[in-house]
Write a protein that holds these residues in place. Structure first.
Motif, PDB file in Angstrom:
ATOM      1  N   PHE A  44      66.813  -0.530 -19.342  1.00 43.54           N
ATOM      2  CA  PHE A  44      66.715  -1.959 -19.599  1.00 43.54           C
ATOM      3  C   PHE A  44      66.220  -2.712 -18.379  1.00 43.54           C
ATOM      4  N   ASP A  45      65.578  -3.833 -18.654  1.00 41.51           N
ATOM      5  CA  ASP A  45      65.216  -4.752 -17.597  1.00 41.51           C
ATOM      6  C   ASP A  45      65.144  -6.151 -18.189  1.00 41.51           C
ATOM      7  N   PHE A  46      65.393  -7.114 -17.370  1.00 36.73           N
ATOM      8  CA  PHE A  46      65.208  -8.511 -17.726  1.00 36.73           C
ATOM      9  C   PHE A  46      65.059  -9.292 -16.436  1.00 36.73           C
ATOM     10  N   SER A  47      64.542 -10.479 -16.581  1.00 37.43           N
ATOM     11  CA  SER A  47      64.428 -11.405 -15.457  1.00 37.43           C
ATOM     12  C   SER A  47      65.073 -12.711 -15.907  1.00 37.43           C
ATOM     13  N   LEU A  48      66.082 -13.145 -15.166  1.00 36.62           N
ATOM     14  CA  LEU A  48      66.765 -14.402 -15.469  1.00 36.62           C
ATOM     15  C   LEU A  48      66.944 -15.195 -14.184  1.00 36.62           C
ATOM     16  N   GLU A  49      67.201 -16.464 -14.350  1.00 40.99           N
ATOM     17  CA  GLU A  49      67.427 -17.348 -13.213  1.00 40.99           C
ATOM     18  C   GLU A  49      68.929 -17.517 -13.005  1.00 40.99           C
ATOM     19  N   THR A  50      69.344 -17.494 -11.741  1.00 43.66           N
ATOM     20  CA  THR A  50      70.748 -17.750 -11.429  1.00 43.66           C
ATOM     21  C   THR A  50      71.012 -19.253 -11.538  1.00 43.66           C
ATOM     22  N   LEU A  51      72.257 -19.608 -11.491  1.00 43.35           N
ATOM     23  CA  LEU A  51      72.648 -21.013 -11.544  1.00 43.35           C
ATOM     24  C   LEU A  51      72.040 -21.800 -10.380  1.00 43.35           C
ATOM     25  N   GLU A  52      71.786 -21.092  -9.272  1.00 42.46           N
ATOM     26  CA  GLU A  52      71.198 -21.730  -8.091  1.00 42.46           C
ATOM     27  C   GLU A  52      69.672 -21.774  -8.146  1.00 42.46           C
ATOM     28  N   GLY A  53      69.068 -21.195  -9.187  1.00 42.91           N
ATOM     29  CA  GLY A  53      67.621 -21.238  -9.343  1.00 42.91           C
ATOM     30  C   GLY A  53      66.882 -20.016  -8.828  1.00 42.91           C
ATOM     31  N   ILE A  56      66.293 -13.277 -10.664  1.00 39.04           N
ATOM     32  CA  ILE A  56      66.735 -11.902 -10.421  1.00 39.04           C
ATOM     33  C   ILE A  56      66.248 -11.028 -11.561  1.00 39.04           C
ATOM     34  N   GLN A  57      66.021  -9.761 -11.221  1.00 37.34           N
ATOM     35  CA  GLN A  57      65.613  -8.772 -12.215  1.00 37.34           C
ATOM     36  C   GLN A  57      66.612  -7.624 -12.195  1.00 37.34           C
ATOM     37  N   LEU A  58      66.952  -7.151 -13.368  1.00 38.31           N
ATOM     38  CA  LEU A  58      67.896  -6.050 -13.469  1.00 38.31           C
ATOM     39  C   LEU A  58      67.372  -4.816 -12.742  1.00 38.31           C
ATOM     40  N   LYS A  59      66.069  -4.582 -12.814  1.00 38.08           N
ATOM     41  CA  LYS A  59      65.501  -3.384 -12.187  1.00 38.08           C
ATOM     42  C   LYS A  59      65.696  -3.361 -10.671  1.00 38.08           C
ATOM     43  N   ASP A  60      65.947  -4.521 -10.062  1.00 38.09           N
ATOM     44  CA  ASP A  60      66.179  -4.567  -8.615  1.00 38.09           C
ATOM     45  C   ASP A  60      67.454  -3.828  -8.214  1.00 38.09           C
ATOM     46  N   TYR A  61      68.369  -3.625  -9.156  1.00 41.43           N
ATOM     47  CA  TYR A  61      69.621  -2.914  -8.880  1.00 41.43           C
ATOM     48  C   TYR A  61      69.498  -1.407  -9.110  1.00 41.43           C
ATOM     49  N   ARG A  62      68.422  -0.995  -9.767  1.00 42.31           N
ATOM     50  CA  ARG A  62      68.243   0.405 -10.130  1.00 42.31           C
ATOM     51  C   ARG A  62      68.263   1.301  -8.898  1.00 42.31           C
ATOM     52  N   GLY A  63      69.064   2.350  -8.982  1.00 40.05           N
ATOM     53  CA  GLY A  63      69.202   3.282  -7.872  1.00 40.05           C
ATOM     54  C   GLY A  63      70.161   2.811  -6.793  1.00 40.05           C
TER      55      GLY A  63
END
Length: 184
Positions: A44-53, A56-63
């Motif tokens: 899975f992957d997605f890109s969402l904005e944090t409350l602070e703007g 972030i992308q889920l793939k950035d946590y991969r590994g």
């Protein structure tokens, strides 16, 4: 009398058909079961904005980290109770490779309200905004609060509605590799 019997028979057929369609709908659209096992093999992957703007992308946590997604909303009392449990979990994480992302499902939510709840409940982990509920739908979330654990490889490892009484048990499961990998 025959006419009344026919009407009762038609009514009963319609009632049975309605019940059948309702049950079929529940099976098809339920958040777990076979559907969840099919998704388990996907990355899975997605890109969402944090409350602070921040984006972030889920793939950035991969590994790097296991990611605990909790789908929630400010108007959901059980969600707010779970935030307290997750806050306790967050405080025990320290330097472990475990990240909590609170995915606000975006239904009638304002950033002002979310900020207020974050401050009131002292939520220490990131809140990401799914303002169009796309990620919520993509993950098959049908009710909130709902939790999804994504393993380090980016695969859905577990999904559940209720947190354990002691959410730290999740850390033990992760440490021991005992997540309910859905592809079993």
């Amino acid at each position: 009398m025959a006419r009344k019997t026919k009407m009762i028979y038609r009514h009963n057929r319609l009632l049975l058909l309605s019940i059948f369609l309702l049950l079929a709908n529940i099976l098809v659209y339920s958040g777990g079961g076979e559907d969840a096992r099919l998704h388990a093999k996907e990355t899975f992957d997605f890109s969402l904005e944090t409350l602070e703007g921040e984006k972030i992308q889920l793939k950035d946590y991969r590994g790097k980290k296991v990611v605990h997604l909790v789908f929630w909303s400010t108007w959901c009392p059980k969600c707010l109770l779970d935030m307290a449990k997750l806050k306790d979990l967050w405080n025990t994480i320290e330097n472990r490779p475990y990240e909590i992302l609170a995915v606000n499902v975006g239904l009638n939510e304002s950033k002002k309200r979310i900020h207020k709840i974050r401050s009131e409940y002292q939520i220490p982990f990131r809140i990401v905004l799914d303002s169009k509920s796309k990620v919520t739908k993509d993950f098959g979330v049908m009710s909130i609060p709902f939790n999804i654990i994504i393993d380090k490889e980016g695969t859905m490892a577990d999904r559940f509605s209720d947190l354990p009484k002691d959410p730290k048990d999740l850390l033990n499961k992760v440490s021991l590799g005992q997540l309910n990998h859905l592809d079993h």
